[in-house]
Design a protein around this motif. Structure first.
Motif, PDB file in Angstrom:
ATOM      1  N   THR A   1      -6.836   0.406   7.789  1.00 50.53           N
ATOM      2  CA  THR A   1      -5.481   0.578   7.265  1.00 50.53           C
ATOM      3  C   THR A   1      -5.519   0.899   5.772  1.00 50.53           C
ATOM      4  O   THR A   1      -6.214   0.225   5.018  1.00 50.53           O
TER       5      THR A   1
ATOM      6  N   ARG B   1      -4.120   4.219   9.872  1.00 48.43           N
ATOM      7  CA  ARG B   1      -2.722   3.917   9.570  1.00 48.43           C
ATOM      8  C   ARG B   1      -2.539   3.958   8.050  1.00 48.43           C
ATOM      9  O   ARG B   1      -3.427   3.515   7.321  1.00 48.43           O
TER      10      ARG B   1
ATOM     11  N   ARG C   1       1.051   6.079  11.598  1.00 52.24           N
ATOM     12  CA  ARG C   1      -0.198   5.957  12.329  1.00 52.24           C
ATOM     13  C   ARG C   1      -0.647   7.346  12.760  1.00 52.24           C
ATOM     14  O   ARG C   1       0.169   8.214  13.017  1.00 52.24           O
TER      15      ARG C   1
END
Ligand SMILES: Nc1ncnc2c1ncn2[C@@H]1O[C@H](COP(=O)(O)OP(=O)(O)OP(=O)(O)O)[C@@H](O)[C@H]1O
Ligand SMILES: [Mg+2]
Length: 213
Positions: A22, A198, A212
């Motif tokens: 992420t 993401r 995403r």
């Protein structure tokens, strides 16, 4: 701060998925480091919770937090934060000393971690005798030496040229793919962000976008 109230994070509601890469992006002062540090138990929020594996770590005592971080979380910083008086190997062994791993095993584990980041031939070098990219690789080895499930990175490529930044990024990606390590990466580098599963954008302490791939 004094009379002025800084809302570093404001109504943030976020779920990080295990095993994902992420990216956390946003302008300077938007709250990225604060969010990362709350997530890793380095900073306690004035309100709200930070749960890891459904346990609220904001309730932990300083001592328990220390133990929890040691066993579960690795940190990588923009400025490497290596001890300049210790060799690469000794820097990587440091978390294992705190974790009371036996000396022989410590050396084996640290050597293995340095091998993973391609620095087994620089074990006895001190940070001052290494390039910036090599120092960051030592700090990655230190972050992963205890096999943490989660690694939190605050601008891991911020002090590196773009080529070296790419090398560090591919190392992070490899660890994510091969060992399923969960990474949260604060970054200003669009290449780093685009490489993640993401991308979360933060502005004035609020999440304004969550995309995403
Ligand atoms: N310990 C602190 N006490 C009071 N305010 C703080 C503290 N740390 C950060 N802040 C404030 O909280 C806000 C968010 O700071 P933070 O360091 O999280 O930003 P950032 O997004 O990481 O910025 P940068 O990209 O410049 O590193 C800023 O307005 C900052 O001034
Ligand atoms: Mg920051």
């Amino acid at each position: 701060m004094g009379k002025s109230i800084v809302k570093a994070l404001d109504e943030v509601d976020l779920n990080i998925i295990k095993g994902e890469l992420t990216a956390l992006i946003g302008p300077s002062g938007s709250g990225k480091s604060t969010l990362l540090n709350v997530t890793g138990g380095l900073v306690k929020p004035t309100k709200g919770k930070a749960k890891i594996r459904n346990k609220d770590i904001t309730n932990y005592s300083e001592n328990d937090l220390c133990l929890f971080r040691r066993n579960n979380i690795g940190f990588i910083f923009q400025s490497f934060n290596l001890n300049p008086t210790l060799s690469a190997l000794e820097n990587v062994m440091m978390p294992l000393i705190y974790a009371r791993v036996k000396q022989d095993k410590r050396k084996d584990m640290a050597t293995h971690a340095l091998k993973l980041v391609g620095l087994d031939d620089r074990k006895s070098h001190k940070p001052g005798e290494l390039s910036g990219g090599q120092q960051q690789r030592v700090s990655i080895a230190r972050a992963i030496v205890n096999n943490p499930e989660i690694v939190l990175c605050d601008e891991p490529t911020g002090n590196l040229d773009s080529e070296t930044g790419k090398e560090i990024l591919s190392l992070i990606t490899k660890m994510n793919k091969e060992n399923k390590v969960t990474f949260i990466i604060v970054t200003h580098d669009i290449n780093v962000a685009n490489n993640c599963d993401r991308i979360i954008s933060i502005h004035d302490g609020k999440i304004i976008k969550d995309e995403r791939k």
